[in-house]
Design a protein around this motif. Structure first.
Motif: not given
Length: 278
Positions: A239, A269, A263, A266-267, A153, A260, A140
């Motif tokens: 993802s 990671a 985000q 998926d804070p 990103r 990728s 991330r």
């Protein structure tokens, strides 16, 4: 300025992206002779996996003689994808001198977190894990630096090399023989929407399209007869990845998987690209 030999440089050719290289630096290095230039490594009956002192990763399938092939490998790298005002994209590799990890060097690798920065002071975390020969890569951005957050990103690129270059030259005057040679190769993929496709190696194809990638790819299986190996890619929840290749060429000339995380979803990671070689 010294050009990089990483996967990201190959993505310039395979995906048509502008690549900005940097000079080399180092993470700590293993002192063992078989791991020269490596920060971490793993060896089993199927693969040799390495993380170099510059953060570049490589999966090398083990051949019939029990050795990793010198030219049979899958380079993997993380990068910052920057969308320019004109819509074009470029990839920036990590600044090697910025890389750090709290983990010790090891030839019995299981997991690590590597932190670093890209040009423009954008900061990242790279998470890499190995479990029973499955390589999981995630990460991330932890700070946008001088960039607008919506223009950048974090991505991971894995390159599938051209393993048929020599045979193509040997059979230059017998195209039917070459077509027969590669006829068993394929790419099977599944979109995040659930749709499945099978791509053949023979015909030229532009992989940089919605027709190939749809809303994003969640799973892919690539059979490469030349090395008798199957590459399996799986994007975990929140993802996806996309395929790209160079100049609308047949798949035997090589391709790139670019993964990728989302985000926004998926804070923490936790998303990963899982890679298996069988």
């Amino acid at each position: 300025m010294k050009a990089s030999t990483s996967t990201i440089a190959a993505a310039l050719l395979l995906g048509g992206l502008n690549f900005v290289p940097h000079a080399y630096g180092e993470l700590p290095e293993l002192e063992e002779k078989d791991w020269t230039g490596c920060f971490a490594g793993h060896l089993d009956k199927n693969i040799k996996f390495t993380i170099s002192t510059t953060g570049a990763m490589v999966i090398s399938p083990i051949n019939a003689h029990g050795d990793p092939g010198a030219y049979v490998k899958m380079p993997i790298d993380c990068a910052l994808e920057v969308t320019m005002p004109n819509g074009q994209k470029r990839l920036l590799e990590p600044l090697p001198e910025s890389l750090e990890s709290d983990d010790e060097v090891t030839s019995e690798f299981e997991e690590t977190v590597i932190r670093g920065k890209f040009e423009g002071d954008a900061a990242f975390e790279l998470m890499v894990e190995q479990k029973r020969g499955v390589i999981s890569v995630g990460g991330r951005l932890t700070a946008p630096g001088t960039y607008k957050p919506e223009s950048i990103r974090f991505v991971v690129s894995a390159q599938i090399l051209n393993f048929y270059g020599r045979k193509k030259m040997e059979l230059e005057n017998d195209p039917k023989a070459f077509e027969e040679l590669i006829s068993e190769n394929y790419v099977k993929l599944k979109w995040t929407s659930g749709k499945r496709q099978k791509l053949e190696y023979i015909e030229p194809i532009d992989m940089n399209t919605e027709e190939v990638n749809g809303p994003g790819v969640s799973d892919a299986e690539i059979w490469i007869k030349a090395i008798n190996r199957k590459y399996i890619y799986e994007a975990t929840e929140d993802s996806s990845f996309r395929f790209s290749n160079r100049n609308n060429l047949p798949l035997h000339t090589g391709m790139t998987v670019t993964w990728s995380p989302d985000q926004g979803k998926d804070p923490k990671a936790e998303a990963r690209l899982d890679i298996t070689v069988k």
